[in-house]
Motif scaffolding. Structure first.
Motif, mmCIF file in Angstrom:
data_model
loop_
_atom_site.group_PDB
_atom_site.id
_atom_site.type_symbol
_atom_site.label_atom_id
_atom_site.label_comp_id
_atom_site.label_asym_id
_atom_site.label_seq_id
_atom_site.Cartn_x
_atom_site.Cartn_y
_atom_site.Cartn_z
ATOM 1 N N HIS A 166 0.834 -1.203 0.000
ATOM 2 C CA HIS A 166 0.000 0.000 0.000
ATOM 3 C C HIS A 166 0.869 1.254 0.000
ATOM 4 O O HIS A 166 0.629 2.180 -0.775
ATOM 5 N N ILE A 167 1.874 1.272 0.858
ATOM 6 C CA ILE A 167 2.768 2.427 0.898
ATOM 7 C C ILE A 167 3.372 2.698 -0.464
ATOM 8 O O ILE A 167 3.337 3.823 -0.973
ATOM 9 N N ALA A 168 3.911 1.641 -1.051
ATOM 10 C CA ALA A 168 4.562 1.809 -2.345
ATOM 11 C C ALA A 168 3.588 2.365 -3.374
ATOM 12 O O ALA A 168 3.865 3.341 -4.067
ATOM 13 N N ARG A 169 2.434 1.776 -3.421
ATOM 14 C CA ARG A 169 1.448 2.192 -4.406
ATOM 15 C C ARG A 169 0.994 3.624 -4.176
ATOM 16 O O ARG A 169 0.914 4.424 -5.102
ATOM 17 N N GLU A 170 0.719 3.959 -2.946
ATOM 18 C CA GLU A 170 0.143 5.257 -2.666
ATOM 19 C C GLU A 170 1.135 6.405 -2.876
ATOM 20 O O GLU A 170 0.793 7.414 -3.485
ATOM 21 N N THR A 171 2.338 6.242 -2.387
ATOM 22 C CA THR A 171 3.301 7.318 -2.595
ATOM 23 C C THR A 171 3.542 7.487 -4.088
ATOM 24 O O THR A 171 3.654 8.596 -4.597
ATOM 25 N N ASN A 172 3.565 6.364 -4.758
ATOM 26 C CA ASN A 172 3.751 6.415 -6.192
ATOM 27 C C ASN A 172 2.605 7.131 -6.883
ATOM 28 O O ASN A 172 2.806 7.995 -7.732
ATOM 29 N N ASN A 173 1.392 6.769 -6.527
ATOM 30 C CA ASN A 173 0.219 7.430 -7.096
ATOM 31 C C ASN A 173 0.303 8.940 -6.908
ATOM 32 O O ASN A 173 0.065 9.704 -7.834
ATOM 33 N N VAL A 174 0.628 9.331 -5.701
ATOM 34 C CA VAL A 174 0.648 10.764 -5.403
ATOM 35 C C VAL A 174 1.722 11.466 -6.226
ATOM 36 O O VAL A 174 1.447 12.462 -6.897
ATOM 37 N N SER A 175 2.921 10.922 -6.230
ATOM 38 C CA SER A 175 3.962 11.671 -6.918
ATOM 39 C C SER A 175 3.751 11.663 -8.428
ATOM 40 O O SER A 175 3.946 12.671 -9.089
ATOM 41 N N ARG A 176 3.275 10.551 -8.942
ATOM 42 C CA ARG A 176 2.991 10.544 -10.369
ATOM 43 C C ARG A 176 1.900 11.508 -10.749
ATOM 44 O O ARG A 176 1.994 12.229 -11.738
ATOM 45 N N THR A 177 0.854 11.477 -9.993
ATOM 46 C CA THR A 177 -0.270 12.366 -10.293
ATOM 47 C C THR A 177 0.184 13.815 -10.281
ATOM 48 O O THR A 177 -0.119 14.583 -11.190
ATOM 49 N N LEU A 178 0.938 14.168 -9.261
ATOM 50 C CA LEU A 178 1.345 15.560 -9.144
ATOM 51 C C LEU A 178 2.365 15.936 -10.206
ATOM 52 O O LEU A 178 2.384 17.067 -10.690
ATOM 53 N N GLU A 179 3.188 14.977 -10.576
ATOM 54 C CA GLU A 179 4.157 15.298 -11.614
ATOM 55 C C GLU A 179 3.506 15.453 -12.976
ATOM 56 O O GLU A 179 3.973 16.195 -13.826
ATOM 57 N N ALA A 180 2.435 14.723 -13.165
ATOM 58 C CA ALA A 180 1.750 14.801 -14.462
ATOM 59 C C ALA A 180 0.914 16.065 -14.580
ATOM 60 O O ALA A 180 0.493 16.454 -15.651
ATOM 61 N N LEU A 181 0.674 16.680 -13.446
ATOM 62 C CA LEU A 181 -0.217 17.825 -13.418
ATOM 63 C C LEU A 181 0.477 19.049 -14.012
ATOM 64 O O LEU A 181 1.635 19.319 -13.707
ATOM 65 N N ARG A 182 -0.247 19.739 -14.849
ATOM 66 C CA ARG A 182 0.389 20.891 -15.499
ATOM 67 C C ARG A 182 0.142 22.173 -14.722
ATOM 68 O O ARG A 182 -0.992 22.631 -14.615
ATOM 69 N N PRO A 183 1.226 22.755 -14.225
ATOM 70 C CA PRO A 183 1.082 23.966 -13.418
ATOM 71 C C PRO A 183 0.344 25.083 -14.131
ATOM 72 O O PRO A 183 -0.353 25.872 -13.493
ATOM 73 N N ASP A 184 0.487 25.150 -15.438
ATOM 74 C CA ASP A 184 -0.192 26.242 -16.150
ATOM 75 C C ASP A 184 -1.707 26.053 -16.099
ATOM 76 O O ASP A 184 -2.464 27.005 -15.933
ATOM 77 N N ILE A 185 -2.127 24.793 -16.212
ATOM 78 C CA ILE A 185 -3.556 24.519 -16.130
ATOM 79 C C ILE A 185 -4.069 24.803 -14.732
ATOM 80 O O ILE A 185 -5.132 25.408 -14.541
ATOM 81 N N LEU A 186 -3.281 24.394 -13.762
ATOM 82 C CA LEU A 186 -3.653 24.663 -12.379
ATOM 83 C C LEU A 186 -3.871 26.156 -12.164
ATOM 84 O O LEU A 186 -4.877 26.594 -11.609
ATOM 85 N N ARG A 187 -2.930 26.899 -12.653
ATOM 86 C CA ARG A 187 -2.998 28.360 -12.493
ATOM 87 C C ARG A 187 -4.233 28.945 -13.177
ATOM 88 O O ARG A 187 -4.970 29.737 -12.595
ATOM 89 N N GLU A 188 -4.445 28.547 -14.412
ATOM 90 C CA GLU A 188 -5.618 29.059 -15.129
ATOM 91 C C GLU A 188 -6.894 28.731 -14.386
ATOM 92 O O GLU A 188 -7.787 29.567 -14.229
ATOM 93 N N ALA A 189 -6.979 27.478 -13.958
ATOM 94 C CA ALA A 189 -8.182 27.051 -13.253
ATOM 95 C C ALA A 189 -8.371 27.866 -11.975
ATOM 96 O O ALA A 189 -9.475 28.331 -11.675
ATOM 97 N N ALA A 190 -7.285 28.044 -11.247
ATOM 98 C CA ALA A 190 -7.378 28.794 -9.993
ATOM 99 C C ALA A 190 -7.842 30.222 -10.258
ATOM 100 O O ALA A 190 -8.732 30.739 -9.569
#
Lengths: 305, 305
Positions: free
Chosen positions: B106-130
């Motif tokens: 679970h630890i392995a999967r979850e930390t991985n999920n979190v870091s992958r998700t956040l790395e895939a996230l585009r800061p420019d989109i985040l900013r626009e949305a915000a």
DNA sequence: GACACGCTGAAAAATGTTTTCCATTGTCGA
DNA sequence: TCGACAATGGAAAACATTTTTCAGCGTGTC
């Protein structure tokens, strides 16, 4: 359509090409998106085998994603990890720059929160709590303020596993009504995160006085409370922003559900299917109503894109 | 030459052989002790080059450390990583054992999920949305089934930042009533995680037709939907258990709130204080009522299980 | 049905990596 | 100075991986 094919991460590349991927390559994409572990430590052939396809497909896949070849992909993935997060440094603009710094800090903090929380968690307590959640006659899930969000989540998931789960406080009920007949056969799960209302302690007292078992899921400030629950699962909530992060809490609750599911195995499995089927039917009904109420009727409905 | 030591880590092997290493190999040892972890992602030649020596030396080095060859070393390092979990292996009991394995996965999967998700996230989109979430006249937050939990969370947090946030669907309202007057000044945030009801697509269509902006927060299966939102934030939800994990989603939402808060800075800050103060007062009141209704006063009131 | 098209995996070809071999170098003691 | 010895890196050999090619397959179109 924009193809900012530059220095984006593997994940975002997969996502932006996902629609146009053929089946075999999509299997690869799915594998990689959900992969627990460092992709860069595996060879293309290994990945292909895990995805149940040929290594030819792997080559084509990485090329389609815009990499020159597999080793370029590996280099970039590797780079992204050790760098922290070079995500999208294509735009040298200032605000964007600062923004992605923030994101990087968030990544670091959150992964840390999750792994610390989970590593500090005691499997024996998890197991006991899970067993108790199965054995109990009724399970009450309680949360106030922000914790009510987590309570709602836990309530929904536990309801899939077993009957007799009650969300507290429920709308239009006083807490007294909610807890009617609480006794030693029951378990109360209290979500007691920071900015606790006094009610949390009261609730624990009452439950214990009536002989019910209490599982507390909370942040570490809860250790200071005078009333001790039977089991505690503590989660890190600190964040870079002013908003507490319930990321680690979510992870703990997911794990708790998994453990509970396993503890109730023979029964749970069938139930899971039942509930899913039931949901599907109900939601379908709802959908029809909603469509009607929004007024979808006549429209041919086009938007650009 | 007794070598009863088997499955010890690369580090400990290096330590125990360090004294007898010739200079070139010692450079390799120093290099490897320096960056823990990623070793498995590099080839022997690369390591040799980084250490400023020949790859012949690398071969000799790994062999001297007791590995059959380099690929065995790589395998073991990789294995140690995914196995890695110092968590509570004190109890050699069987069930506990198995349980802590689960936790490790679970630890392995979850930390991985979190870091992958956040790395895939585009800061420019985040900013626009915000920015859009601040600029909008009204913000609708919509989620069905499990996504309703996340919708509730986002709704609560956004309400702290700004006025005019609406949770959809709300109790006792049809969706039509909820969305009354939706128009181009508004933003709709749709939480559209797996097991989507058809309503999700309908909602996006309707919103876009009326000219409102749409932000979709969902898992990657949403990329297959025909209707495209203005912005998407994709989150990994896969889990080791049958229950999808919203851990990464939670993290993304927290980040979204933080970004939105920052985007609305001058206003938001004061508001945050206001709301907190108000909440405190209200909750205090509630608490008093609840205590009364549960009947804390005198009761010792016991029943046996 | 016939055709074009894209997807597919097996195997050949190209490329890359690891190991072995060996000549060179430097150190030490006689 | 010499011989014994170990360490060293270059290069060929052995091995492994990746890429390309190719023929077969399924799908959709005419």
């Amino acid at each position: 359509m924009l193809k900012p094919k530059e220095a984006n991460s593997l994940e975002s590349r997969i996502q932006s090409h996902y629609a146009e991927l053929p089946p075999a390559e999509r299997r690869l994409a799915d594998l990689l998106l959900g992969f627990p572990g460092d992709i860069a430590t595996y060879s293309a052939s290994e990945l292909a085998e895990m995805a149940g396809t040929s290594n030819a497909a792997a080559t084509r896949f990485f090329r389609r994603l815009g990499y020159k070849d597999f080793s370029e992909a590996r280099r970039m993935v590797r780079g992204a990890r050790s760098w922290g997060s070079p995500v999208y440094l294509s735009a040298p603009e200032d605000r964007v720059r600062q923004n992605s710094k923030t994101v990087a800090a968030h990544i670091a903090r959150e992964t840390n929160n999750v792994s610390r929380t989970l590593e500090a968690l005691r499997p024996d307590i998890l197991r006991e709590a899970a067993d108790a959640l199965i054995a109990a006659k009724r399970v009450f899930v309680a949360g106030f303020r922000n914790s009510s969000v987590l309570a709602l989540y836990l309530y929904r998931q536990l309801s899939i596993i077993r009957d007799g789960v009650v969300l507290v406080p429920s709308v239009g009920q006083t807490l007294g009504e909610d807890l009617a007949g609480l006794n030693g056969d029951d378990v109360v799960v209290v979500l007691g995160f920071r900015r606790r209302v006094a009610m949390v302690e009261t609730l624990i007292s009452v439950a214990k006085r009536r002989g019910a078992k209490v599982l507390l899921v909370a942040d570490s400030s809860a250790t200071a409370m005078p009333k001790k629950p039977d089991w505690s699962l503590l989660c890190e909530v600190r964040s870079e922003s002013p908003f507490d992060s319930y990321t680690a809490a979510m992870s703990v609750l997911n794990l708790l559900c998994a453990a509970t599911f396993r503890a109730g195995m023979p029964t749970s499995f069938e139930r899971l299917r039942d509930v899913e089927a039931l949901h599907d039917e109900l939601e379908e009904l709802d959908t029809v109503n909603w469509i009607a109420s929004v007024g979808m009727g006549e429209t041919d409905a086009e938007d650009a894109s």
